[in-house]
Motif scaffolding. Structure first.
Motif, PDB file in Angstrom:
ATOM      1  N   ILE A 104      -3.619   5.998  -4.601  1.00  0.00           N
ATOM      2  CA  ILE A 104      -4.831   6.316  -3.847  1.00  0.00           C
ATOM      3  C   ILE A 104      -4.488   7.296  -2.732  1.00  0.00           C
ATOM      4  O   ILE A 104      -3.715   6.985  -1.824  1.00  0.00           O
ATOM      5  N   THR A 142     -13.637   5.569  -1.664  1.00  0.00           N
ATOM      6  CA  THR A 142     -13.422   5.331  -0.244  1.00  0.00           C
ATOM      7  C   THR A 142     -12.378   4.246  -0.042  1.00  0.00           C
ATOM      8  O   THR A 142     -12.174   3.389  -0.906  1.00  0.00           O
ATOM      9  N   ALA A 143     -11.735   4.300   1.121  1.00  0.00           N
ATOM     10  CA  ALA A 143     -10.850   3.232   1.575  1.00  0.00           C
ATOM     11  C   ALA A 143     -11.318   2.843   2.971  1.00  0.00           C
ATOM     12  O   ALA A 143     -11.558   3.720   3.813  1.00  0.00           O
ATOM     13  N   LEU A 159      -5.552   9.527   0.561  1.00  0.00           N
ATOM     14  CA  LEU A 159      -6.478   9.362   1.679  1.00  0.00           C
ATOM     15  C   LEU A 159      -6.768  10.694   2.354  1.00  0.00           C
ATOM     16  O   LEU A 159      -5.859  11.490   2.587  1.00  0.00           O
ATOM     17  N   VAL A 188      -4.639  -6.034   0.888  1.00  0.00           N
ATOM     18  CA  VAL A 188      -5.228  -4.828   0.304  1.00  0.00           C
ATOM     19  C   VAL A 188      -5.936  -5.229  -0.988  1.00  0.00           C
ATOM     20  O   VAL A 188      -5.350  -5.914  -1.834  1.00  0.00           O
ATOM     21  N   ARG A 248     -13.278   4.106   7.947  1.00  0.00           N
ATOM     22  CA  ARG A 248     -13.594   4.537   6.584  1.00  0.00           C
ATOM     23  C   ARG A 248     -13.056   5.937   6.358  1.00  0.00           C
ATOM     24  O   ARG A 248     -13.133   6.800   7.240  1.00  0.00           O
ATOM     25  N   LEU A 272      -7.892  -3.539  -4.174  1.00  0.00           N
ATOM     26  CA  LEU A 272      -8.367  -2.413  -4.964  1.00  0.00           C
ATOM     27  C   LEU A 272      -9.444  -2.950  -5.898  1.00  0.00           C
ATOM     28  O   LEU A 272      -9.155  -3.728  -6.817  1.00  0.00           O
ATOM     29  N   LEU A 307      -1.101   3.695  -1.149  1.00  0.00           N
ATOM     30  CA  LEU A 307      -1.996   4.658  -0.505  1.00  0.00           C
ATOM     31  C   LEU A 307      -1.134   5.726   0.161  1.00  0.00           C
ATOM     32  O   LEU A 307      -0.067   5.416   0.699  1.00  0.00           O
ATOM     33  N   SER A 331     -11.338   8.912  -0.459  1.00  0.00           N
ATOM     34  CA  SER A 331     -10.109   8.745  -1.234  1.00  0.00           C
ATOM     35  C   SER A 331     -10.215   9.502  -2.555  1.00  0.00           C
ATOM     36  O   SER A 331     -11.308   9.861  -3.007  1.00  0.00           O
ATOM     37  N   ILE A 359      -7.917  -4.353   3.868  1.00  0.00           N
ATOM     38  CA  ILE A 359      -8.203  -2.992   3.412  1.00  0.00           C
ATOM     39  C   ILE A 359      -8.931  -3.106   2.084  1.00  0.00           C
ATOM     40  O   ILE A 359      -8.488  -3.808   1.178  1.00  0.00           O
ATOM     41  N   TRP A 360     -10.074  -2.421   1.996  1.00  0.00           N
ATOM     42  CA  TRP A 360     -10.956  -2.508   0.831  1.00  0.00           C
ATOM     43  C   TRP A 360     -11.065  -1.112   0.236  1.00  0.00           C
ATOM     44  O   TRP A 360     -11.620  -0.207   0.850  1.00  0.00           O
ATOM     45  N   VAL A 361     -10.522  -0.947  -0.955  1.00  0.00           N
ATOM     46  CA  VAL A 361     -10.567   0.353  -1.641  1.00  0.00           C
ATOM     47  C   VAL A 361     -11.502   0.205  -2.836  1.00  0.00           C
ATOM     48  O   VAL A 361     -11.161  -0.432  -3.828  1.00  0.00           O
TER      49      VAL A 361
END
Length: 522
Positions: free
Chosen positions: A434, A291-292, A436, A478, A303, A480, A413, A306, A283-285
């Motif tokens: 974060i 965006t997440a 969503l 994850v 996608r 961030l 999240l 966020s 998971i790329w925030v």
């Protein structure tokens, strides 16, 4: 001779002669445990200053790599290559090669560290960048180098992530553009829209062509081709893609290349901080992009928008990586102590416990306490003995689901009842966690790995109204991150606002370390 050097030399076999070179190496390396351990293990033999081909090839490969270090946005001057070469030429005693030997190892390790895992220590630049940089073992690095082809080894040091290579390519292209004078004159208009014509539209056209958003054209009107180009520019800068060059869009269009290139250099440094496996699924925030995403085998498969922490000292979202272990459906909101005493307690005391009725009082044993039994006048922020908790509901501050990667920063999240904020262009409003926009779809995506019907599985738990923890069979990394410059699969650079001012701090630190903006000519 220092005490440490003497101790190191005790490791030399009794029958071996302690030469001036060996003694010089031991003394020069005494202050660096990693280098000292390496030379102690190899019997204080040279790897750089010997007369054989292997040493000569190592010297040559390192000096060539250092000469081209600015290709990777590294501080060339900090490696002191000219001084090093001068010292090698001026060797007159049997001890001086030993000093030069250790100095070359120091420079090699500095270059390797800078290239592999970054020039800077993130937390020293900004305390909210709490990323753990994957530093390499210095002794093992030297040992591996001596057993490898030196040129191939040095070429293998940079991060292997495709993003790193794309950023380097973008950097060179921008440096060449800077050498040609940049993107040309700015557009002398506050705003422009489709249908207009004249000199300011021509200036906009020329600017878009120079930036690579529009093919060469002789058109003097704001036509469909220009509108499409403006839309592409807006998409690449996180703006509403309506094709109208309004005031906000025009501000971004008129930024000079000298303002954009630092973002790319900072992104390159940030890539080095994350030179480690990110997970086949992760998971790329991106905080600046609001965006997440879920990434599977380097492709974005999900996608959502966020909301991140507000830009205040106690609310900014930190940067770090961790492992998501479970989701909680119908969550309780255990109100953080700082929020309890700063935001809720004053009103509760003033109203005799009448305000914030949606929150429960919880004692030290986890029991719900009746508000009427509390002597509110006896308490303050310092001695308030209760925790506050909001039970599951559609109005719960965490919404109906939260996603947990337990960490000391208490960041996760989650869903939110405040859906209106996702329509904003800049979405920095939370207390640090974060939020969503599509939390249910996010949950379905994660559960699809372990449930044949993730939607019905999730909804059945949701409808129960009970607080339920759902473990993830496969934990998910994850990350961030904070990228004001990043690329897409085609290599186009996207830019975002420096919402917390972190990249400005990093670029200033890079400049102090010796990194420079470079213009390539010819």
């Amino acid at each position: 001779m220092t005490v440490l050097a003497a101790v190191f030399l005790l490791s030399v076999p009794a029958k071996a002669q302690v030469t001036p070179f060996m003694q010089a190496v031991a003394e020069a390396a005494a202050s660096d445990p990693g280098i000292a351990a390496f030379y102690r293990a190899n019997g204080y033999k040279p790897i750089w200053t010997g007369k054989g081909n292997k040493d000569r090839n190592r010297r040559s490969a390192l000096l060539k790599a250092l000469k081209n270090a600015d290709d990777h946005a590294l501080p060339v001057a900090s490696y002191n290559t000219e001084l090093l070469k001068a010292n090698l030429r001026r060797i007159t005693s049997k001890r001086e090669p030993g000093k030069a030997e250790v100095e070359m190892s120091r420079i090699f390790l500095k270059y390797a560290r800078d290239l592999q895992t970054g020039i800077l220590t993130p937390s020293r630049v900004d305390s909210e960048i709490v990323r753990a940089v994957p530093l390499r073992d210095r002794t093992k690095l030297l040992m591996a180098f001596t057993k490898s082809n030196p040129t191939k080894f040095l070429r293998g040091l940079p991060p292997k992530a495709p993003e790193y290579a794309r950023l380097l390519k973008a950097k060179v292209a921008m440096e060449k553009q800077l050498g040609r004078g940049g993107w040309g004159p700015t557009v002398p208009a506050r705003s422009l829209k489709p249908g207009q014509s004249g000199s300011t539209v021509v200036a906009l056209r020329n600017r878009l062509i120079a930036m690579g958003y529009m093919k060469r054209s002789a058109s003097q009107s704001y036509d469909a081709a220009m509108q499409a180009a403006v839309q592409q520019f807006q998409l690449a800068h996180g703006l509403a893609a309506d094709g109208v060059a309004g005031a906000g869009t025009m501000t971004e269009i008129n930024r000079q290349i000298e303002e954009r290139l630092p973002s790319v250099l900072v992104a390159i440094e940030r890539e080095r901080w994350m030179n480690l496996p990110r997970g086949k699924r992760h998971i790329w925030v991106n905080l600046t992009d609001f965006t997440a995403t879920v990434v599977d085998n380097e492709k974005v498969t999900f996608r959502t928008r966020s909301v991140i922490g507000k830009n205040t000292a106690d609310r900014r979202s930190p940067e770090f990586s961790d492992i998501m272990e479970y989701m909680e459906i119908n969550p309780n909101w255990n109100v953080p102590r700082s929020i309890s005493v700063k935001e809720y307690l004053p009103g509760m005391i003033a109203s005799g416990g009448g305000s914030a009725g949606h929150l429960q009082l919880i004692d030290g044993r986890g029991r719900v306490v009746s508000r009427s039994s509390v002597n509110w006048a006896a308490y303050s922020a310092r001695n308030f003995p209760y925790d506050l908790r909001q039970p599951p509901s559609r109005g719960n501050a965490l919404g109906l689901v939260k996603f947990m990667f337990p960490n000391r920063h208490n960041i996760y999240l989650h869903d939110t009842p405040a859906k209106n904020l996702f329509a904003r262009e800049v979405r920095a409003f939370s207390h640090g966690c974060i939020r969503l926009n599509d939390p249910f779809d996010f949950a379905y995506k994660l559960l699809a790995k372990q449930e044949s019907d993730p939607v019905n599985y999730f909804q059945s738990i949701l409808k129960s109204g009970r607080n339920t923890r759902v473990p993830l069979d496969e934990h998910v990394p994850v990350h961030l991150v904070y990228r004001t410059a990043f690329t897409d699969a085609k290599g186009r650079v996207h830019y975002r606002r420096d919402v917390y001012g972190r990249d400005a701090k990093i670029f200033n630190a890079l400049r102090k370390a010796g990194v420079e903006l470079r213009a390539l000519r010819g």
